[in-house]
Design a protein around this motif. Structure first.
Motif, PDB file in Angstrom:
ATOM      1  N   PHE A 140       1.082  10.347  17.870  1.00  0.00           N
ATOM      2  CA  PHE A 140       2.426   9.509  17.721  1.00  0.00           C
ATOM      3  C   PHE A 140       2.258   7.531  17.622  1.00  0.00           C
ATOM      4  O   PHE A 140       3.308   6.856  17.151  1.00  0.00           O
ATOM      5  CB  PHE A 140       3.443   9.329  19.527  1.00  0.00           C
ATOM      6  CG  PHE A 140       4.087   8.245  19.829  1.00  0.00           C
ATOM      7  CD1 PHE A 140       6.055   8.683  19.244  1.00  0.00           C
ATOM      8  CD2 PHE A 140       4.411   7.267  20.275  1.00  0.00           C
ATOM      9  CE1 PHE A 140       6.946   8.348  19.714  1.00  0.00           C
ATOM     10  CE2 PHE A 140       5.322   6.436  21.115  1.00  0.00           C
ATOM     11  CZ  PHE A 140       6.396   6.582  19.884  1.00  0.00           C
ATOM     12  N   GLN A 141       1.586   6.885  18.561  1.00  0.00           N
ATOM     13  CA  GLN A 141       0.996   5.730  17.843  1.00  0.00           C
ATOM     14  C   GLN A 141       1.295   5.295  16.437  1.00  0.00           C
ATOM     15  O   GLN A 141       1.222   4.381  16.077  1.00  0.00           O
ATOM     16  CB  GLN A 141      -0.030   5.055  18.069  1.00  0.00           C
ATOM     17  CG  GLN A 141       0.803   4.930  20.559  1.00  0.00           C
ATOM     18  CD  GLN A 141       1.534   3.692  20.511  1.00  0.00           C
ATOM     19  OE1 GLN A 141       1.705   2.996  19.433  1.00  0.00           O
ATOM     20  NE2 GLN A 141       2.306   3.945  21.852  1.00  0.00           N
ATOM     21  N   TYR A 142       0.451   6.536  15.431  1.00  0.00           N
ATOM     22  CA  TYR A 142       0.153   6.878  14.157  1.00  0.00           C
ATOM     23  C   TYR A 142       1.802   6.620  13.502  1.00  0.00           C
ATOM     24  O   TYR A 142       1.838   5.549  12.362  1.00  0.00           O
ATOM     25  CB  TYR A 142      -0.423   7.850  13.535  1.00  0.00           C
ATOM     26  CG  TYR A 142      -0.305   7.702  12.018  1.00  0.00           C
ATOM     27  CD1 TYR A 142      -1.352   6.356  11.663  1.00  0.00           C
ATOM     28  CD2 TYR A 142      -0.613   8.970  11.395  1.00  0.00           C
ATOM     29  CE1 TYR A 142      -1.355   6.348   9.982  1.00  0.00           C
ATOM     30  CE2 TYR A 142      -1.026   9.395  10.186  1.00  0.00           C
ATOM     31  CZ  TYR A 142      -0.791   7.935   9.153  1.00  0.00           C
ATOM     32  OH  TYR A 142      -0.840   7.939   7.933  1.00  0.00           O
ATOM     33  N   GLY A 143       2.201   7.465  13.922  1.00  0.00           N
ATOM     34  CA  GLY A 143       3.911   7.252  13.916  1.00  0.00           C
ATOM     35  C   GLY A 143       4.483   6.623  13.237  1.00  0.00           C
ATOM     36  O   GLY A 143       5.099   5.651  12.752  1.00  0.00           O
ATOM     37  N   LEU A 144       4.155   5.748  15.134  1.00  0.00           N
ATOM     38  CA  LEU A 144       5.154   4.504  15.298  1.00  0.00           C
ATOM     39  C   LEU A 144       5.211   3.281  14.165  1.00  0.00           C
ATOM     40  O   LEU A 144       5.563   2.182  13.547  1.00  0.00           O
ATOM     41  CB  LEU A 144       5.081   3.917  16.329  1.00  0.00           C
ATOM     42  CG  LEU A 144       6.103   3.206  16.855  1.00  0.00           C
ATOM     43  CD1 LEU A 144       7.684   3.761  17.114  1.00  0.00           C
ATOM     44  CD2 LEU A 144       5.674   2.723  18.899  1.00  0.00           C
ATOM     45  N   ALA A 145       3.150   3.597  14.101  1.00  0.00           N
ATOM     46  CA  ALA A 145       2.947   2.038  13.298  1.00  0.00           C
ATOM     47  C   ALA A 145       3.410   2.285  11.855  1.00  0.00           C
ATOM     48  O   ALA A 145       3.441   1.072  10.696  1.00  0.00           O
ATOM     49  CB  ALA A 145       1.594   2.234  13.640  1.00  0.00           C
ATOM     50  N   LEU A 146       3.557   3.361  11.503  1.00  0.00           N
ATOM     51  CA  LEU A 146       4.377   3.172   9.954  1.00  0.00           C
ATOM     52  C   LEU A 146       5.237   3.448   9.661  1.00  0.00           C
ATOM     53  O   LEU A 146       5.812   2.186   8.577  1.00  0.00           O
ATOM     54  CB  LEU A 146       3.881   5.356   9.731  1.00  0.00           C
ATOM     55  CG  LEU A 146       2.423   5.759   9.425  1.00  0.00           C
ATOM     56  CD1 LEU A 146       2.581   7.295   8.559  1.00  0.00           C
ATOM     57  CD2 LEU A 146       2.331   5.659   7.608  1.00  0.00           C
TER      58      LEU A 146
END
Length: 222
Positions: A140-146
């Motif tokens: 989720f945090q990877y998606g949010l950073a994207l």
């Protein structure tokens, strides 16, 4: 089970005094081995004794300047103190030495997030999600950073992967709704916001977004 494993088991059982006693015995028996100091430091970190934990991690590094997990411990201390720049240095050092675990990549990525350097966070959050592909929070945090880096096209399948891991992840639905809204797909956005609110009725952001869409639709129809 050796003494070190016994101490770690006591930690897991929240028998911290017993764990501390065992770690202390390990250090007395092997005073030149950094592992005992690192493990005792981790125990102290766990019970929020930051000052003593730092001393144990530093002692480990005096014994072995390439003790990567000691740098990880120091990074965790700085992260808890919200000293993200210093935490970043320690986590990076741990990785440079050879620590290849999801936690260190994730926390290094999060230090950049807290400093609003979203694009710099991406390779580390991506690596964390690769090392631990079943961890919904890393993904989720990877998606949010994207998404925060304006890579919404790339973020969409990541949030979908989050939901494949955890179908009750309301924030993943919310962010898919935001992406749909960004692409002017109001009906899909509304569906995602509804899903987020079904899972978490008090999801304020989803409720506000849904209200904005409803108000816009009513305005268009009036």
């Amino acid at each position: 089970m050796d003494k070190n494993q016994q101490a770690i088991e006591r930690m897991k059982e929240q028998k911290y005094d017993e764990a501390a006693s065992l770690f202390n015995e390990i250090i007395e028996e092997n005073p030149s081995d950094p592992v005992g100091y690192i493990n005792f430091g981790n125990l102290l970190l766990h019970v929020h004794d930051a000052e003593r934990a730092e001393r144990f991690f530093q002692r480990a590094l005096e014994l072995d300047e390439k003790a990567a997990t000691a740098y990880y411990g120091l990074g965790s201390l700085c992260y808890e103190k919200e000293d993200y720049a210093k935490a970043q240095e320690h986590f990076q050092k741990a990785i440079d030495i050879g620590l290849d675990e999801a936690d260190v990549y994730f926390l290094l990525g999060m230090t950049f997030i807290h400093q609003e350097h979203y694009k710099l966070a991406l390779p580390y959050l991506m690596r964390a999600s690769e090392v631990a592909p079943d961890d919904s929070e890393y993904m989720f945090q990877y998606g949010l950073a994207l998404a925060q880096s304006d890579y919404t096209t790339e973020a969409k399948p990541i949030f979908q992967q989050v939901l494949a891991i955890d179908e009750q992840h309301s924030d993943a639905y919310y962010n898919l709704g935001v992406i749909a809204l960004y692409n002017d797909d109001l009906s899909t956005a509304m569906g995602h916001f509804d899903q987020a609110l079904t899972i978490q009725p008090e999801h304020v952001l989803a409720a506000n977004a849904k209200k904005q869409i409803t108000d816009a639709m009513n305005s268009d129809n009036s």
